[in-house]
Design a protein around this motif. Structure first.
Motif, PDB file in Angstrom:
ATOM      1  N   VAL A  32       0.851  -1.194   0.000  1.00  0.00           N
ATOM      2  CA  VAL A  32       0.000   0.000   0.000  1.00  0.00           C
ATOM      3  C   VAL A  32       0.882   1.238   0.000  1.00  0.00           C
ATOM      4  CG1 VAL A  32      -1.859   1.245   1.162  1.00  0.00           C
ATOM      5  CG2 VAL A  32      -1.726  -1.253   1.353  1.00  0.00           C
ATOM      6  N   CYS A  33       0.814   2.025  -1.062  1.00  0.00           N
ATOM      7  CA  CYS A  33       1.537   3.298  -1.107  1.00  0.00           C
ATOM      8  C   CYS A  33       1.008   4.131  -2.263  1.00  0.00           C
ATOM      9  CB  CYS A  33       3.042   3.081  -1.232  1.00  0.00           C
ATOM     10  SG  CYS A  33       3.607   2.445  -2.830  1.00  0.00           S
ATOM     11  N   GLY A  34       1.483   5.364  -2.366  1.00  0.00           N
ATOM     12  CA  GLY A  34       1.136   6.241  -3.471  1.00  0.00           C
ATOM     13  C   GLY A  34       2.378   6.678  -4.205  1.00  0.00           C
ATOM     14  N   GLU A  35       2.251   7.751  -5.005  1.00  0.00           N
ATOM     15  CA  GLU A  35       3.384   8.195  -5.812  1.00  0.00           C
ATOM     16  C   GLU A  35       4.300   9.150  -5.069  1.00  0.00           C
ATOM     17  OE1 GLU A  35      -0.007  10.994  -7.301  1.00  0.00           O
ATOM     18  OE2 GLU A  35       0.246   9.103  -6.223  1.00  0.00           O
ATOM     19  N   MET A  36       3.854   9.678  -3.937  1.00  0.00           N
ATOM     20  CA  MET A  36       4.662  10.632  -3.167  1.00  0.00           C
ATOM     21  C   MET A  36       4.006  10.807  -1.800  1.00  0.00           C
ATOM     22  SD  MET A  36       3.508  14.206  -4.982  1.00  0.00           S
ATOM     23  CE  MET A  36       1.778  14.525  -5.377  1.00  0.00           C
ATOM     24  N   GLY A  37       4.602  11.683  -1.007  1.00  0.00           N
ATOM     25  CA  GLY A  37       4.001  12.033   0.273  1.00  0.00           C
ATOM     26  C   GLY A  37       3.502  13.464   0.252  1.00  0.00           C
ATOM     27  N   ARG A  38       3.433  14.064   1.432  1.00  0.00           N
ATOM     28  CA  ARG A  38       2.891  15.413   1.573  1.00  0.00           C
ATOM     29  C   ARG A  38       3.825  16.283   2.418  1.00  0.00           C
ATOM     30  NH1 ARG A  38      -0.943  17.137  -1.959  1.00  0.00           N
ATOM     31  NH2 ARG A  38      -1.123  15.189  -3.118  1.00  0.00           N
ATOM     32  N   THR A  39       3.754  17.589   2.177  1.00  0.00           N
ATOM     33  CA  THR A  39       4.615  18.517   2.917  1.00  0.00           C
ATOM     34  C   THR A  39       4.407  18.336   4.416  1.00  0.00           C
ATOM     35  OG1 THR A  39       2.885  20.199   2.678  1.00  0.00           O
ATOM     36  CG2 THR A  39       4.734  20.278   1.129  1.00  0.00           C
ATOM     37  N   PRO A  40       5.513  18.338   5.178  1.00  0.00           N
ATOM     38  CA  PRO A  40       5.361  18.181   6.626  1.00  0.00           C
ATOM     39  C   PRO A  40       4.591  19.336   7.277  1.00  0.00           C
ATOM     40  CG  PRO A  40       7.652  18.649   6.025  1.00  0.00           C
ATOM     41  CD  PRO A  40       6.924  18.355   4.755  1.00  0.00           C
ATOM     42  N   ARG A  41       4.684  20.514   6.734  1.00  0.00           N
ATOM     43  CA  ARG A  41       3.963  21.660   7.294  1.00  0.00           C
ATOM     44  C   ARG A  41       2.604  21.808   6.607  1.00  0.00           C
ATOM     45  NH1 ARG A  41       5.800  26.416   9.822  1.00  0.00           N
ATOM     46  NH2 ARG A  41       7.952  25.861   9.256  1.00  0.00           N
ATOM     47  N   ILE A  42       1.558  21.913   7.396  1.00  0.00           N
ATOM     48  CA  ILE A  42       0.217  22.159   6.860  1.00  0.00           C
ATOM     49  C   ILE A  42       0.145  23.579   6.316  1.00  0.00           C
ATOM     50  CG2 ILE A  42      -2.233  22.344   7.448  1.00  0.00           C
ATOM     51  CD1 ILE A  42      -1.821  20.156   9.506  1.00  0.00           C
ATOM     52  N   ASN A  43      -0.393  23.742   5.101  1.00  0.00           N
ATOM     53  CA  ASN A  43      -0.445  25.074   4.511  1.00  0.00           C
ATOM     54  C   ASN A  43      -1.524  25.936   5.157  1.00  0.00           C
ATOM     55  OD1 ASN A  43      -2.958  24.577   3.180  1.00  0.00           O
ATOM     56  ND2 ASN A  43      -1.903  23.699   1.397  1.00  0.00           N
ATOM     57  N   GLY A  44      -1.588  27.184   4.736  1.00  0.00           N
ATOM     58  CA  GLY A  44      -2.491  28.134   5.369  1.00  0.00           C
ATOM     59  C   GLY A  44      -3.959  27.822   5.213  1.00  0.00           C
ATOM     60  N   LYS A  45      -4.312  26.947   4.279  1.00  0.00           N
ATOM     61  CA  LYS A  45      -5.710  26.572   4.073  1.00  0.00           C
ATOM     62  C   LYS A  45      -6.069  25.241   4.723  1.00  0.00           C
ATOM     63  CE  LYS A  45      -6.011  28.989  -0.375  1.00  0.00           C
ATOM     64  NZ  LYS A  45      -6.299  28.847  -1.830  1.00  0.00           N
ATOM     65  N   GLY A  46      -5.113  24.646   5.430  1.00  0.00           N
ATOM     66  CA  GLY A  46      -5.395  23.370   6.088  1.00  0.00           C
ATOM     67  C   GLY A  46      -5.063  22.154   5.257  1.00  0.00           C
ATOM     68  N   GLY A  47      -4.346  22.346   4.154  1.00  0.00           N
ATOM     69  CA  GLY A  47      -3.960  21.228   3.317  1.00  0.00           C
ATOM     70  C   GLY A  47      -2.474  20.935   3.390  1.00  0.00           C
ATOM     71  N   ARG A  48      -2.068  19.893   2.714  1.00  0.00           N
ATOM     72  CA  ARG A  48      -0.646  19.574   2.552  1.00  0.00           C
ATOM     73  C   ARG A  48      -0.364  19.468   1.055  1.00  0.00           C
ATOM     74  NH1 ARG A  48       1.753  18.062   7.487  1.00  0.00           N
ATOM     75  NH2 ARG A  48       0.305  17.246   9.065  1.00  0.00           N
ATOM     76  N   ASP A  49       0.788  19.952   0.654  1.00  0.00           N
ATOM     77  CA  ASP A  49       1.133  20.009  -0.759  1.00  0.00           C
ATOM     78  C   ASP A  49       2.056  18.853  -1.155  1.00  0.00           C
ATOM     79  OD1 ASP A  49      -0.367  22.432  -1.192  1.00  0.00           O
ATOM     80  OD2 ASP A  49       1.208  23.484  -0.072  1.00  0.00           O
ATOM     81  N   HIS A  50       2.481  18.832  -2.414  1.00  0.00           N
ATOM     82  CA  HIS A  50       3.306  17.738  -2.926  1.00  0.00           C
ATOM     83  C   HIS A  50       4.643  17.670  -2.187  1.00  0.00           C
ATOM     84  CE1 HIS A  50       1.211  17.845  -7.158  1.00  0.00           C
ATOM     85  NE2 HIS A  50       0.347  17.832  -6.155  1.00  0.00           N
TER      86      HIS A  50
END
Length: 466
Positions: free
Chosen positions: A369-387
């Motif tokens: 079980v995995c995907g193509e990448m992970g997410r930024t360790p810091r949550i962005n200003g809108k509550g999301g995580r980026d590539h």
């Protein structure tokens, strides 16, 4: 070609059956039966009695909200869903994984897995490391396209429409899951949701309204079997044709038929009730993707298990692109999104693990079980995580490997490995060592050097084998 006419529009004749130059997965009838005959007499020492199900989390799941919560890090880095203690002392998972936490002794989590970059694609299923081919095509190149005893395709790709015709078509904008790279188109995965060599060769000529209804199509196959038995049509056939027809209308079709499962098993896998469409916000452009994921994920894993039971060696499973979580017009914030995605994943994988154990298949089927990448360790200003390419989540279960452990460590905020990085090549090597005798694979005459030399030279993930 197998042709079943429901009704001839011009002559209005009754149903009849035509068995002509039947092929299955690109093999002619005579070749198919020869493979089956050899399979009943020969062993396959190179190919182990094991299968792989690769559950690809398309879009890039967060390593933090899945299996590395980082609750001691500053608040902007911590898991937005909190954490839950696991069965392994001192180890926690993200808050949407309580079932897997209770089964942590039956999985291994890699916290130092690096996908390589932050691009949307379909690595590690298809990448430069697989020489442009789906990993299942690598398997089929070694093991053969058809299982010699059951005649099941050895390489299958499952999208939501394989179990639910109301879902969207497969998302292929970021990569072709049916890619065969240097190995050639004959090793392409069979896709039961849209067809392929196998499905086209098992051609059923019926009105379009019946072909569009999978349940009626399967029921039609049952009626054909009954009709042939009652009419004694097979008594007039030679044994070769009778055996071919029994193969096509028998085990292969049955393997793809979820209605053969006990209702309690179907219910145990069903993820649709967990995330109802009316409970998903329509403000997100990926609304339909979230809906499809919940409707299909559990049943896709169940279908994959059925195929592996019958000899399929590699099954790629993916739902429509759902694991992107920027918190933009397309995707929900990470906290909300994990409610849509993490909850079904926790439920489906837990059901799968329990089912394998109950059936005595835990050592025979490896789930990746995995995907193509992970997410930024810091949550962005809108509550999301980026590539983020610096770290990705990876979970393995079954396959006779060592479970109940965390392999590798990440840094304080979950952005990069603090131990030796585990890379795609290590994951591929782990899969190869699970399903093949790699020592034998290196010396098979005529094996492409990309497999026999390059892939077999990579090191599997330490601590899983032996």
């Amino acid at each position: 070609m197998l042709t079943i006419f429901d009704r001839d529009q011009r002559s209005n004749r009754r149903t009849f059956l035509k068995v002509g130059g039947l092929t299955l997965g690109g093999l002619a009838l005579s070749d198919l039966l020869a493979v089956k005959a050899r399979g009943e007499q020969e062993s396959r020492p190179l190919v182990r009695d094991k299968s792989v199900i690769f559950l690809f989390l398309h879009g890039g799941p967060s390593q933090i909200e899945t299996f590395d919560p980082k609750m001691t890090a500053p608040v902007e880095f911590r898991s937005a869903t909190g954490e839950v203690p696991t069965k392994i002392p001192g180890v926690t998972f993200g808050g949407t994984f309580p079932r897997l936490a209770r089964r942590a002794d039956k999985v291994s989590v890699v916290r130092s897995f690096v996908g390589g970059d932050g691009n949307h694609d379909i690595k590690p299923v298809v990448s430069r490391d697989t020489f442009g081919a789906n990993l299942g095509s690598v398997y089929a190149r070694v093991a053969g396209r058809i299982h010699p005893k059951t005649c099941i395709p050895t390489n299958v790709t499952l999208f939501p429409r394989a179990v639910d015709p109301s879902t969207q078509q497969a998302q292929l904008a970021f990569g072709r899951f049916n890619a065969t790279g240097i190995f050639g188109p004959s090793y392409a995965p069979f896709d039961p949701s849209v067809g392929g060599d196998l499905q086209n060769d098992m051609r059923l000529s019926m009105p379009l309204d019946r072909l569009s209804d999978r349940r009626r199509l399967l029921a039609g196959l049952d009626q054909v079997r009954w009709y042939l038995a009652e009419s004694r049509m097979l008594e007039g056939m030679d044994r070769v044709r009778e055996q071919a027809l029994s193969t096509v209308l028998g085990g292969v079709a049955d393997a793809f038929n979820l209605s053969r499962e006990h209702p309690s098993v179907l219910a145990r896998y069903d993820t649709a009730p967990l995330v109802r469409p009316e409970n998903i916000s329509r403000r997100w452009n990926n609304y339909n993707n979230y809906v499809d994921n919940a409707k299909s994920l559990g049943k896709l894993l169940l279908l994959a298990r059925r195929l592996c039971e019958r000899g399929c060696g590699f099954v790629t499973v993916t739902t429509n692109f759902v694991w992107d979580m920027h918190s933009d017009v397309n995707n929900a914030p990470v906290g909300e999104g994990m409610g849509y995605m993490g909850v079904p994943l926790d439920y489906a994988v837990s059901a799968f693990i329990d089912d394998l154990e109950a059936r005595g298949l835990s050592d025979k089927i490896l789930l990746v079980v995995c995907g193509e990448m992970g997410r930024t360790p810091r949550i962005n200003g809108k509550g999301g995580r980026d590539h983020w390419g610096g770290l990705s989540p990876l979970l393995l279960a079954g396959g006779g490997l060592r479970m109940g452990q965390v392999i590798g460590q990440s840094d304080r905020v979950g952005g990069s490995p603090s131990s030796t990085p585990i890379r795609i090549q290590n994951l591929i090597a782990t899969i190869l060592h699970t399903v093949f005798d790699v020592g034998q694979l290196r010396i098979v005459p005529g094996m492409p050097r990309e497999i026999a030399t390059t892939m077999t030279g990579w090191e599997p993930i330490a601590g899983l084998h032996g």
